[in-house]
Motif scaffolding. Structure first.
Motif, PDB file in Angstrom:
ATOM      1  N   GLY A   1      11.145  -5.303   0.035  1.00 13.10           N
ATOM      2  CA  GLY A   1      10.455  -4.154  -0.542  1.00 13.10           C
ATOM      3  C   GLY A   1       9.303  -5.043  -1.733  1.00 13.10           C
ATOM      4  N   VAL A   2       8.288  -4.303  -1.148  1.00 18.28           N
ATOM      5  CA  VAL A   2       6.581  -4.719  -2.340  1.00 18.28           C
ATOM      6  C   VAL A   2       6.877  -3.862  -3.575  1.00 18.28           C
ATOM      7  CG1 VAL A   2       4.502  -5.161  -1.877  1.00 18.28           C
ATOM      8  CG2 VAL A   2       5.684  -5.225  -0.702  1.00 18.28           C
ATOM      9  N   VAL A   3       6.866  -4.231  -4.570  1.00 22.76           N
ATOM     10  CA  VAL A   3       7.073  -3.097  -5.946  1.00 22.76           C
ATOM     11  C   VAL A   3       6.119  -4.576  -6.415  1.00 22.76           C
ATOM     12  CG1 VAL A   3       8.139  -2.069  -7.394  1.00 22.76           C
ATOM     13  CG2 VAL A   3       8.960  -2.476  -4.932  1.00 22.76           C
ATOM     14  N   ALA A   4       4.290  -4.287  -6.731  1.00 20.10           N
ATOM     15  CA  ALA A   4       3.747  -5.194  -7.575  1.00 20.10           C
ATOM     16  C   ALA A   4       2.271  -4.987  -7.506  1.00 20.10           C
ATOM     17  CB  ALA A   4       3.613  -6.419  -6.132  1.00 20.10           C
ATOM     18  N   SER A   5       2.916  -3.772  -8.163  1.00 19.32           N
ATOM     19  CA  SER A   5       1.467  -2.341  -8.590  1.00 19.32           C
ATOM     20  C   SER A   5       0.142  -2.557  -7.406  1.00 19.32           C
ATOM     21  CB  SER A   5       1.132  -3.088 -10.382  1.00 19.32           C
ATOM     22  OG  SER A   5       1.042  -4.252 -10.041  1.00 19.32           O
ATOM     23  N   GLY A   6      -0.823  -3.215  -8.994  1.00 23.84           N
ATOM     24  CA  GLY A   6      -2.001  -3.194  -7.764  1.00 23.84           C
ATOM     25  C   GLY A   6      -2.633  -4.481  -6.714  1.00 23.84           C
ATOM     26  N   HIS A   7      -1.514  -5.229  -6.307  1.00 21.23           N
ATOM     27  CA  HIS A   7      -1.175  -6.136  -5.483  1.00 21.23           C
ATOM     28  C   HIS A   7      -0.339  -6.188  -4.254  1.00 21.23           C
ATOM     29  CE1 HIS A   7      -2.224  -9.720  -4.205  1.00 21.23           C
ATOM     30  NE2 HIS A   7      -1.304 -10.679  -4.004  1.00 21.23           N
ATOM     31  N   THR A   8      -0.155  -4.637  -4.604  1.00 21.16           N
ATOM     32  CA  THR A   8       0.590  -4.432  -3.563  1.00 21.16           C
ATOM     33  C   THR A   8       0.198  -3.588  -1.914  1.00 21.16           C
ATOM     34  OG1 THR A   8       2.245  -2.507  -4.732  1.00 21.16           O
ATOM     35  CG2 THR A   8       2.153  -1.668  -2.566  1.00 21.16           C
ATOM     36  N   THR A   9      -0.732  -3.660  -2.135  1.00 18.91           N
ATOM     37  CA  THR A   9      -2.178  -3.237  -1.364  1.00 18.91           C
ATOM     38  C   THR A   9      -2.116  -4.904  -0.498  1.00 18.91           C
ATOM     39  OG1 THR A   9      -3.442  -2.852  -2.692  1.00 18.91           O
ATOM     40  CG2 THR A   9      -2.699  -0.886  -1.461  1.00 18.91           C
ATOM     41  N   VAL A  10      -2.775  -5.426  -1.268  1.00 15.96           N
ATOM     42  CA  VAL A  10      -2.611  -6.715  -0.287  1.00 15.96           C
ATOM     43  C   VAL A  10      -1.448  -8.088   0.276  1.00 15.96           C
ATOM     44  CG1 VAL A  10      -3.527  -9.638  -1.199  1.00 15.96           C
ATOM     45  CG2 VAL A  10      -4.061  -7.813  -2.071  1.00 15.96           C
ATOM     46  N   LEU A  11      -0.665  -7.571   0.043  1.00  8.87           N
ATOM     47  CA  LEU A  11       0.474  -7.942   0.669  1.00  8.87           C
ATOM     48  C   LEU A  11       1.007  -7.503   2.158  1.00  8.87           C
ATOM     49  CD1 LEU A  11       3.053  -9.041  -2.879  1.00  8.87           C
ATOM     50  CD2 LEU A  11       2.005 -10.518  -0.704  1.00  8.87           C
ATOM     51  N   ALA A  12       0.898  -5.941   1.766  1.00  7.16           N
ATOM     52  CA  ALA A  12       1.129  -5.015   2.822  1.00  7.16           C
ATOM     53  C   ALA A  12       0.401  -5.278   4.087  1.00  7.16           C
ATOM     54  CB  ALA A  12       0.820  -3.763   2.435  1.00  7.16           C
TER      55      ALA A  12
ATOM     56  N   ILE B   1       0.306  -3.821   7.291  1.00  9.84           N
ATOM     57  CA  ILE B   1      -0.109  -1.873   7.201  1.00  9.84           C
ATOM     58  C   ILE B   1      -0.948  -1.989   6.173  1.00  9.84           C
ATOM     59  CG2 ILE B   1       1.967  -0.528   5.400  1.00  9.84           C
ATOM     60  CD1 ILE B   1       3.942  -2.626   7.057  1.00  9.84           C
ATOM     61  N   LYS B   2      -1.649  -1.142   6.237  1.00  5.09           N
ATOM     62  CA  LYS B   2      -2.243  -0.628   5.323  1.00  5.09           C
ATOM     63  C   LYS B   2      -2.117   0.579   4.887  1.00  5.09           C
ATOM     64  CE  LYS B   2      -7.162   0.308   5.187  1.00  5.09           C
ATOM     65  NZ  LYS B   2      -7.601  -0.964   4.058  1.00  5.09           N
ATOM     66  N   LEU B   3      -2.162   0.851   3.301  1.00  8.21           N
ATOM     67  CA  LEU B   3      -1.343   1.556   2.727  1.00  8.21           C
ATOM     68  C   LEU B   3      -3.259   2.324   1.859  1.00  8.21           C
ATOM     69  CD1 LEU B   3       1.004  -0.542   0.386  1.00  8.21           C
ATOM     70  CD2 LEU B   3       1.547   1.085   2.544  1.00  8.21           C
ATOM     71  N   PRO B   4      -2.784   3.031   2.120  1.00 10.58           N
ATOM     72  CA  PRO B   4      -3.855   4.664   1.195  1.00 10.58           C
ATOM     73  C   PRO B   4      -3.613   4.229   0.119  1.00 10.58           C
ATOM     74  CG  PRO B   4      -1.949   5.622   1.870  1.00 10.58           C
ATOM     75  CD  PRO B   4      -0.999   4.832   2.544  1.00 10.58           C
ATOM     76  N   LEU B   5      -3.596   3.622  -0.436  1.00 10.10           N
ATOM     77  CA  LEU B   5      -3.589   3.376  -2.494  1.00 10.10           C
ATOM     78  C   LEU B   5      -4.908   2.834  -2.589  1.00 10.10           C
ATOM     79  CD1 LEU B   5      -0.189   2.331  -2.885  1.00 10.10           C
ATOM     80  CD2 LEU B   5      -0.543   4.549  -2.949  1.00 10.10           C
ATOM     81  N   GLN B   6      -5.537   2.795  -3.639  1.00 13.49           N
ATOM     82  CA  GLN B   6      -6.188   2.542  -4.477  1.00 13.49           C
ATOM     83  C   GLN B   6      -6.469   2.305  -5.802  1.00 13.49           C
ATOM     84  OE1 GLN B   6     -10.099   5.154  -4.442  1.00 13.49           O
ATOM     85  NE2 GLN B   6     -10.308   3.344  -2.050  1.00 13.49           N
ATOM     86  N   SER B   7      -6.658   1.048  -6.200  1.00 16.87           N
ATOM     87  CA  SER B   7      -6.385   0.292  -7.883  1.00 16.87           C
ATOM     88  C   SER B   7      -7.254   0.741  -8.612  1.00 16.87           C
ATOM     89  CB  SER B   7      -5.599  -1.110  -7.722  1.00 16.87           C
ATOM     90  OG  SER B   7      -4.708  -1.074  -7.255  1.00 16.87           O
ATOM     91  N   LYS B   8      -7.193   1.603 -10.115  1.00 17.15           N
ATOM     92  CA  LYS B   8      -7.910   1.140 -11.148  1.00 17.15           C
ATOM     93  C   LYS B   8      -7.734   0.794 -11.871  1.00 17.15           C
ATOM     94  CE  LYS B   8     -10.389   4.147  -7.932  1.00 17.15           C
ATOM     95  NZ  LYS B   8     -11.732   4.430  -7.485  1.00 17.15           N
ATOM     96  N   PRO B   9      -9.109  -0.045 -12.558  1.00 19.43           N
ATOM     97  CA  PRO B   9      -8.859  -0.180 -14.062  1.00 19.43           C
ATOM     98  C   PRO B   9      -8.347   0.849 -15.707  1.00 19.43           C
ATOM     99  CG  PRO B   9     -11.049  -0.822 -13.375  1.00 19.43           C
ATOM    100  CD  PRO B   9     -10.330  -0.110 -12.114  1.00 19.43           C
ATOM    101  N   LEU B  10      -7.620   0.498 -16.507  1.00 21.92           N
ATOM    102  CA  LEU B  10      -7.871   1.228 -17.189  1.00 21.92           C
ATOM    103  C   LEU B  10      -8.287   0.953 -18.209  1.00 21.92           C
ATOM    104  CD1 LEU B  10      -4.995   4.289 -16.180  1.00 21.92           C
ATOM    105  CD2 LEU B  10      -7.377   4.524 -16.395  1.00 21.92           C
TER     106      LEU B  10
END
Length: 267
Positions: free
Chosen positions: A212-223, A228-237
């Protein structure tokens, strides 16, 4: 020590990548609700040192869409009993959450959300300017670029101490036999014929039936290392933390118009 710091085993039933609140929470509920014990949480730094230690701690369920409202309301109910369940004070403070309206469009949209929340059984209500001033006396409400014309208010919303959440889940997971492995970076997910069989880490390869990958913004990189290409984008706040000052605000104030929200910690 609050929890063990074991060396990784050669094999686990489940590996969870990411030692923040979500990763540790996942391990806790897998162990508690499903009786799984051969679990490892692998964190490249220290527990709660990623997004868990950098978030703005706000907890609420007053979302517009039914699916979001039900999901977050379930989460809020878990928060209301979490300190008791973990026997660890996560400093959950139900100080209320305000969503401000600054123009006629805001009023219509926020009242729409209040109505939707009520249909879903949530405790959201509309406050006029006078009621807002009574709740937050320090707030200037008129003669502004963004005058405060009203707000949605959820009394059960609030904040929690992010570090305490990670520590509480870690303590109880550790007691149930979960291995918590810090300072161990997962570099990629190992697969064979499109089937996961472990992870490659800075401490070597660790085999597992499930990852299970629960690595916030790094999740897509590990996937992606598993194809596996996840439909997620990381945005800085951006978050600003001031020096400690005397208590001036005891609720959470949010404004979509200025893309900001404010709360004061217990410190």
């Amino acid at each position: 020590k609050m929890w063990r710091s074991p060396e990784p085993r050669k094999f686990y039933d489940i590996i969870i990548v990411g030692g923040g609140g979500h990763g540790l929470g996942t391990a806790y509920y897998l162990a508690k609700e499903h009786g799984l014990k051969n679990i490892a949480v692998i964190e490249k730094g220290w527990l709660g040192g990623g997004n868990t230690g950098r978030n703005t701690t706000i907890i609420r369920s007053n979302y517009l869409w039914d699916e979001s409202a039900h999901l977050y309301e379930h989460s809020l109910k878990l928060w209301e009993n979490l300190s008791t369940e973990l026997n660890y004070n996560v400093m959950f403070s139900q100080r209320g959450v305000l969503n401000l309206a600054h123009n006629e469009h805001d009023i219509k949209e926020i009242k729409r959300r209040v109505s939707a929340n009520k249909l879903n059984g949530l405790d959201t209500k509309w406050l006029d300017t006078k009621e807002i001033k009574e709740l937050v006396p320090i707030m200037n409400t008129d003669n502004l670029r963004y005058p405060v014309l009203g707000a949605a208010y959820q009394p059960r919303g609030g904040v929690a101490r992010h570090d305490a959440v990670a520590w509480g889940f870690a303590l109880r997971s550790n007691e149930m036999g979960v291995d918590i492995i810090q300072n161990c970076e997962v570099k990629n997910i190992k697969t064979d014929n499109r089937k996961v069989h472990g992870v490659e880490t800075s401490k070597g390869i660790i085999r597992a039936k499930r990852v299970g990958v629960v690595a916030s913004g790094h999740t897509t990189v590990l996937a992606e290392t598993a194809g596996i290409k996840l439909p997620l984008q990381s945005k800085p706040l951006q978050a600003l933390v001031s020096e400690p000052i005397k208590p001036v605000i005891d609720t959470v104030v949010m404004s979509n118009a200025v893309h900001a929200y404010v709360s004061q910690s217990d410190k």
